[in-house]
Design an enzyme around this catalytic site. Sequence first.
Site, PDB file in Angstrom:
ATOM      1  N   HIS A  98       0.866  -1.179   0.000  1.00 44.81           N
ATOM      2  CA  HIS A  98       0.000   0.000   0.000  1.00 44.81           C
ATOM      3  C   HIS A  98       0.902   1.228   0.000  1.00 44.81           C
ATOM      4  CE1 HIS A  98       1.186  -0.495   4.200  1.00 44.81           C
ATOM      5  NE2 HIS A  98       1.189   0.824   4.193  1.00 44.81           N
ATOM      6  N   HIS A 142       5.481   5.785  -0.867  1.00 45.65           N
ATOM      7  CA  HIS A 142       6.316   4.582  -0.982  1.00 45.65           C
ATOM      8  C   HIS A 142       5.519   3.322  -0.658  1.00 45.65           C
ATOM      9  CE1 HIS A 142       6.440   5.511   3.297  1.00 45.65           C
ATOM     10  NE2 HIS A 142       6.625   4.214   3.492  1.00 45.65           N
TER      11      HIS A 142
END
Length: 175
Positions: free
Chosen positions: A38, A124
């Site tokens: 995620h 990220h």
Amino acid sequence: MRLFFALEVPADLALGIADWRARALPLAGREVPAANFHITLAFIGELAEAALDTLCREVDAQIAARPAAAGQLQLDQVGYWPRPGIFWLGPQTWPDTLGGLAHKLGGLGARHGSERRRDRFQPHVTLFRHCTTPPPAPTELPQFALPYREFLLMESRQGRHGVRYAPVAGWSLGD
Ligand code: 3AM
């Protein structure tokens, strides 16, 4: 409930990233399962279930006042943060609107008691946790497109087989 706001990584893309990780990177630290990939926008932390509706209404109001745009990220660089020991995949650039959204959501979290992040937002996908040394450069450069049209409020649950993330609410992003 332990909560955070995130962009979802679609299952087929997550599998592609996991394949590339297995090919291009040595095992470093603890591998994050593809199902848990995620992009965190803002970490909220512990929130009483009774406060969930309020938080969701606050997000509704923020989105209504200043709609955030859908977009696409090119996941084309890797990075290592020694302090949390995280090795990640992320974009070199991203729309200002995404940074703005993360900032707004972080502000809502702060109202509910979470610590405001002081570091710059870097979208990220965490690939490895608990890395003690920087992993070598990947043998094959990453190049993954991540389109996003919504963001989610996720609950982090500790299970017998590790942490699992479950969506609690979601908001569409405009064009
Ligand atoms: O997206 P990543 O994997 O980098 O590290 C945790 C994870 O981030 C982060 O929230 C995401 C979902 O668990 N996280 C956990 N505790 C945190 C904290 N106290 C935290 N971020 C900021 N402060």
